[in-house]
Design a protein around this motif. Structure first.
Motif, PDB file in Angstrom:
ATOM      1  N   CYS A 400      58.350  43.580  12.337  1.00 13.53           N
ATOM      2  CA  CYS A 400      59.474  44.258  11.762  1.00 13.53           C
ATOM      3  C   CYS A 400      59.608  45.180  11.000  1.00 13.53           C
ATOM      4  CB  CYS A 400      59.496  42.398  11.240  1.00 13.53           C
ATOM      5  SG  CYS A 400      60.361  43.076   9.241  1.00 13.53           S
ATOM      6  N   ARG A 401      60.311  46.254  11.477  1.00 13.79           N
ATOM      7  CA  ARG A 401      60.215  47.789  10.541  1.00 13.79           C
ATOM      8  C   ARG A 401      59.649  47.923   9.125  1.00 13.79           C
ATOM      9  NH1 ARG A 401      60.673  50.918  14.255  1.00 13.79           N
ATOM     10  NH2 ARG A 401      62.593  50.168  16.159  1.00 13.79           N
ATOM     11  N   CYS A 423      67.865  42.855   8.069  1.00 13.27           N
ATOM     12  CA  CYS A 423      65.820  42.987   7.611  1.00 13.27           C
ATOM     13  C   CYS A 423      66.186  44.641   8.558  1.00 13.27           C
ATOM     14  CB  CYS A 423      65.224  42.245   8.313  1.00 13.27           C
ATOM     15  SG  CYS A 423      63.461  42.491   8.107  1.00 13.27           S
ATOM     16  N   CYS A 424      66.002  44.514   9.988  1.00 13.09           N
ATOM     17  CA  CYS A 424      66.061  45.508  10.751  1.00 13.09           C
ATOM     18  C   CYS A 424      66.226  45.688  11.863  1.00 13.09           C
ATOM     19  CB  CYS A 424      64.438  46.703  10.611  1.00 13.09           C
ATOM     20  SG  CYS A 424      63.403  44.823  11.154  1.00 13.09           S
ATOM     21  N   CYS A 427      64.047  42.708  13.972  1.00 14.68           N
ATOM     22  CA  CYS A 427      64.463  41.386  13.580  1.00 14.68           C
ATOM     23  C   CYS A 427      65.571  41.111  13.906  1.00 14.68           C
ATOM     24  CB  CYS A 427      64.388  40.976  12.150  1.00 14.68           C
ATOM     25  SG  CYS A 427      62.908  41.023  11.439  1.00 14.68           S
TER      26      CYS A 427
HETATM   27 ZN   LIG Z   1      62.350  43.469  10.035  1.00 13.57          ZN
END
Ligand SMILES: [Zn+2]
Length: 507
Positions: A400-401, A423-424, A427
């Protein structure tokens, strides 16, 4: 006023019309006022608030009283942390900024709040300076905005003890570490400025900082007396972080701008690049609302571009990091990094320009063949290591970033839970480990194996209207994939030079 409202919040409501303060804002302001009282600096409360209503609770650390290091993400309301005390303290507040556009931005915001700040900067005459000093001594101005270089000039430095400075604020204090040892040696002298001013209250703000940076701030600004550290949560939950691998980064930026919301900023690593990319995008997108910004522009030009972008609802600004710190525009929806920044701090700071209004925003980092050049040009070994970490971050499609960025910062606090799709890209399961051109070209040569040589192929690819590539673009991308063994050229005579994708055939 309700009894349950603490005096700091009550003062913020009355003086600034704010109904809510973040917990860390209350804490920072309360610490300043507590230390002021301990140091017998007058604290003047407005008439309608009870006199001296602030009762400090057991101070946890007497040692660090009056010295604070506040780690707050960009856009988390740090100005209020020193503007509010400035109205209450009997004396002047000196705020130090690294660059002129930040100084000008704070001046504007203070004027909007009814302060009469004075700005110390290069190019002022001696009479002008004398008038400014008078304004401060007489209490007409309670806010001084300056940079370290000006404060260290002899004329100004000699006056510092006479200006009744009670609170010194160092914004963007991470510059001590980032720039102090290279091209801004004055940053290493801030401790001397603190001493000369006689200020007993010192607050340093840094947007994001890792342990080594915080140690440097302690040693250069607080002269190794520990400062109380207050950590605001650096996670920006409304920004969706993504990365995108591109052989042709300018095209990548163009295509991202077509699909992403505006206003948008595109960050580049050099002045020349901002100008070239702006020209390219203007032609490609036929976009009138597009300008560039870098430190080499004339002052009037910078102000004009800042003003235009500040007001623009659909604009695209192509900029170097010189813009990143400048202006507090709340509604930026997209921040694209064409070139990878040198450190995670810079990346968070620059991408943190997005979505300051709290609404959904995107931060996209491009990576690809250009990174090799960035690495080769990194100024020193430390920068090279930092940059390599960012490049690994960009290529990683397994973590996850948001988590990856926070762990690069050594931040181990709670971060907010964000729905996976917001989220990113990791994800949301849309992260791609390959370069974006690769899929199209691979598909093209799977469909047309052994048919074309380089220039014919480039022409055919350029004709595929969905891609919007020029023949030159296509040629460059195919060449790159030939060099990295995604595509191959036949070497035996009959089909010599014809290109295909996949494994080289056995004869
Ligand atoms: Zn994420």
């Amino acid at each position: 006023m309700h009894d349950s409202i603490d005096p700091v919040t009550a003062a913020a409501a009355q003086l600034f019309g704010l109904s809510y303060l973040f917990p860390y804002q209350r804490l920072v302001v309360a610490n300043i006022l507590e230390a002021a009282q301990a140091a017998s600096i007058p604290v003047v409360w407005p008439d309608s608030l009870p006199m001296d209503p602030y009762k400090p609770e057991d101070p946890d650390d007497r040692e660090s009283l009056g010295r604070q290091m506040v780690i707050l993400p960009t856009g988390a309301g740090k100005s209020l942390c020193f503007q509010l005390p400035a109205l209450l303290l009997g004396g002047a507040t000196l705020v130090i900024y690294p660059i002129l556009s930040l100084m000008a931005d704070q001046e504007r915001r203070l004027q909007e709040r009814g302060f009469s700040p004075v700005l110390l900067r290069g190019g002022q005459s001696e009479e002008e300076r004398i008038r400014i000093f008078e304004q401060i001594r007489s209490g007409t101005s309670r806010f001084i905005i300056a940079n370290p270089e000006i404060l260290l000039t002899r004329h100004v430095f000699e006056q510092l003890p006479t200006l009744n400075i009670v609170h010194m604020v160092i914004d963007e204090a991470h510059c001590v570490s980032e720039w102090g040892e290279s091209f801004r040696p004055s940053y290493l002298e801030i401790g001397r400025i603190v001493q000369a001013s006689g200020s007993q209250l010192v607050t340093a703000f840094t947007a994001t900082a890792s342990a080594p940076v915080l140690e440097k701030i302690d040693s250069y600004i607080f002269a190794d007396h520990p400062a109380r550290r207050i950590i605001g949560n650096p996670d920006r939950s409304n920004i969706k972080y993504e990365s995108c691998g591109c052989i042709l980064p300018d095209l990548g930026v163009r295509d991202l701008l077509i699909t992403h919301e505006r206003p948008a900023i595109v960050f580049c690593s050099s002045r020349l690049r901002t100008e070239e990319l702006a020209q390219y995008l203007r032609d490609e997108l036929e976009e009138p609302e597009l300008r560039f910004y870098h430190a080499g522009l004339e002052r009037e030009e910078k102000t004009a571009v800042e003003k235009w972008f500040f007001e623009s609802k659909t604009g695209i600004l192509v900029a170097t990091c010189a813009y990143g710190m400048g202006v507090d525009k709340a509604d930026i929806r997209t921040v694209i990094h064409r070139d990878c920044p040198l450190s995670v701090e810079s990346y968070l700071q620059e991408s943190g320009r997005a979505g300051r209004d709290g609404k959904a925003a995107h931060a996209i980092l491009l990576w690809g063949p250009v990174d090799a050049g960035l690495l080769a040009r990194a100024p020193n070994e430390m920068d090279k290591i930092q940059l390599q970490k960012m490049l690994n971050y960009a290529r990683d499609t397994g973590t996850c970033r948001r988590e990856a960025l926070l762990s690069l910062l050594d931040y181990d606090g709670e971060n907010q839970r964000v729905p996976e799709s917001d989220c990113c890209d990791v994800c949301a399961k849309s992260a791609r480990p390959r370069l974006r051109e690769e899929a199209s070209l691979y598909a093209f040569f799977r469909k047309n194996p052994f048919r074309y040589q380089l220039s014919e192929a480039a022409q055919c690819v350029a004709q595929e209207s969905a891609l919007k590539w020029s023949v030159e673009d296509a040629k460059q991308a195919i060449k790159y994939l030939l060099n990295t063994n995604v595509l191959y050229k036949i070497r035996f005579p009959l089909w010599k030079g014809k290109i295909f994708a996949g494994k080289y055939p056995k004869l």
